[in-house]
Enzyme design. Structure first.
Site, PDB file in Angstrom:
ATOM      1  CG  ASP A 237      11.680-102.783   3.192  1.00 46.91           C
ATOM      2  OD1 ASP A 237      11.223-102.292   2.180  1.00 46.91           O
ATOM      3  OD2 ASP A 237      12.211-103.889   2.967  1.00 46.91           O
ATOM      4  CE1 TYR A 386       8.532-107.652   0.087  1.00 46.70           C
ATOM      5  CE2 TYR A 386      10.734-108.548  -0.768  1.00 46.70           C
ATOM      6  CZ  TYR A 386       9.835-107.458  -0.456  1.00 46.70           C
ATOM      7  OH  TYR A 386      10.401-106.140  -0.329  1.00 46.70           O
ATOM      8  CG  HIS A 443      10.620 -97.644   1.477  1.00 48.59           C
ATOM      9  ND1 HIS A 443       9.931 -98.041   2.438  1.00 48.59           N
ATOM     10  CD2 HIS A 443      11.425 -98.786   1.221  1.00 48.59           C
ATOM     11  CE1 HIS A 443      10.133 -99.439   2.432  1.00 48.59           C
ATOM     12  NE2 HIS A 443      11.183 -99.665   1.826  1.00 48.59           N
TER      13      HIS A 443
END
Length: 466
Positions: A237, A386, A443
């Site tokens: 990630d 983000y 993930h």
């Protein structure tokens, strides 16, 4: 009848022509790629830069001491949580709906009930303190990390930094730590596992602009402060991007880079693979497993990314707006995080009423990760990461245009949101020592499949060390 034969012959000619075009394009692409590789032998690096993320103006001097830290809680903290859980206002779920609209609200109620009446946060805090925690101030903010030394002293000890992503935390690595530090094999790891600034117990940046490059620089300074001149890195990630940036900034310090998430978004080789791959995969360096995971491409990759990236668009544009709600409501926070742990573990989990969450994780583990966000009030600052990284076109950043030359190990888990073949990865990573098709897992590799990830990491380090 003559006209039918003519049309048939025309179609056959077109089909042959199409094949010739495909093969000709592949050959031409091979020549172009060869020339590009010949030109790209020089090692490139990303500038370290500098930053200040503390409140107010930059201080002239900074306390560089490392302080012991202990995770703590209180009766008041737990009482406040229970009161908020009791006052939650729920929405009625749709009939015959699992996780297709997000988290299943009936299941969410059962999680909240467990959280309120059975989950023991004090017990989990004691478990978190099983490993030694520390804090140190770098570029104006407190950086939290755990530092775990191997239990045996006879093996070769290798320094290793593990970096998490969103919506995870340092706790993701608690299952893999014993496999790396309490081992009887020839190699043992001395592990440093930090919290990304703005996540958990690491202080949130007070200034705009804190992106993966800033996090990479801070973690390089942390390793230097701890006395490590050379070390290994592992991440998924955001941790994948941060550790990659570290390898780009100081390749002389990074003995090896191991990733369980890696992507190649564009390029002629990628486009050619998508065009030729379904028909002549060997011409573009695709294996049978690559073909199985990639195609049909739009169904398995593009549609999946569109369906699963709604959160990203919100957090990359207006994180503080959405963050207000989930920072104020523990059940809202749980809904946001649990849905990701469900879908990103296995995309088919959307068809299960419980999201398949307890197939791979215990409720105690899931709620412990959520509590790290809740008790620190860090969900908003974690979402801002983000925004800071996606303010502009990521492909135009210096790190996107800089290749990686350190020894690299890649673990391709089948449940990852998008598959990246080795031939694509080689566009950026020029020294791939190992590439493994992992048999299962998604993930959150260290949290889901700690044994698989540990084994792949160990075999990679052995190859580099030998």
């Amino acid at each position: 009848m003559q006209r039918v034969h003519f049309l048939k012959d025309s179609f056959l000619s077109l089909d042959a022509f199409h094949k010739q075009i495909v093969i000709g394009t592949a050959v031409a692409a091979g020549v172009v790629l060869y020339i590009q590789r010949r030109r790209c032998h020089k090692v490139q690096t990303v500038p370290l830069g500098e930053g200040w993320w503390g409140a107010g103006e930059r201080q002239q001097s900074e306390d560089d001491k490392i302080y012991y830290f202990e995770v703590q809680t209180s009766d008041d903290e737990i009482k406040d949580l229970h009161e908020r859980l009791d006052k939650t206002r729920y929405t009625h779920p749709l009939e015959d709906c699992a996780f297709q609209y997000g988290i299943n609200l009936t299941y969410l109620k059962s999680v909240a009930s467990y959280w309120r009446h059975e989950f023991d946060w004090k017990k989990q805090v004691a478990m978190l303190n099983k490993y030694p925690h520390f804090k140190t101030k770098i570029e104006g903010i407190d950086v939290h990390f755990i530092h775990v030394r191997p239990t045996q002293t006879k093996q070769k000890v290798v320094p290793l930094m593990l970096v998490h992503g969103w919506p995870g935390s340092f706790f993701e690595f608690y299952k893999i730590l014993p496999l790396l530090t309490e081992t009887n094999i020839d190699i043992a790891f001395e592990v440093i596992c930090p919290s990304i600034p703005g996540y958990g117990f690491s202080e949130a940046p007070h200034q705009q602009g804190f992106d993966s490059l800033a996090a990479a620089r801070i973690f390089l300074k942390l390793m230097e402060r701890l006395g490590f001149l050379q070390f290994y890195l592992q991440g998924g990630d955001w941790g994948s991007l941060i550790t990659t940036n570290m390898a780009q900034m100081k390749p002389q310090c990074v003995k090896g880079l191991h990733l369980n998430m890696f992507m190649m978004r564009r390029g002629f080789k990628v486009l050619l693979s998508l065009l030729v791959g379904p028909y002549l995969p060997f011409l573009v360096g695709l294996s049978r497993e690559d073909v199985r995971r990639l195609f049909p491409f739009f169904e398995k990759n593009v549609w999946t990314i569109l369906r699963e990236s709604g959160y990203l668009h919100i957090q990359a544009t207006k994180p503080d707006t959405m963050g207000c709600g989930v920072n104020d409501s523990p059940v809202g926070l749980a809904a946001c995080i649990l849905e990701k742990f469900s879908t990103w573990t296995n995309l088919e989990n959307i068809y299960l009423v419980d999201g398949g969450l307890e197939r791979k994780f215990s409720l105690d583990d899931l709620l412990t990760n959520i509590m790290i966000y809740w008790t620190t009030g860090s969900i908003v600052s974690s979402m801002r990461f983000y925004k800071e990284n996606l303010k502009g076109n990521l492909d135009n950043r210096v790190d996107s245009r800089t290749r990686i030359f350190v020894p690299t190990g890649l673990a391709a888990f089948p449940g990852e949101l998008m598959h990246c073949p080795k031939s694509w990865a080689q566009i950026r990573f020029h020294n791939i020592v190992s590439y493994t098709f992992m048999p299962r897992g998604g993930h959150f590799a260290a949290f889901e499949e700690p044994q698989l990830l540990a084994s792949d990491l160990i075999q990679f380090v052995r190859k580099v060390e030998l």
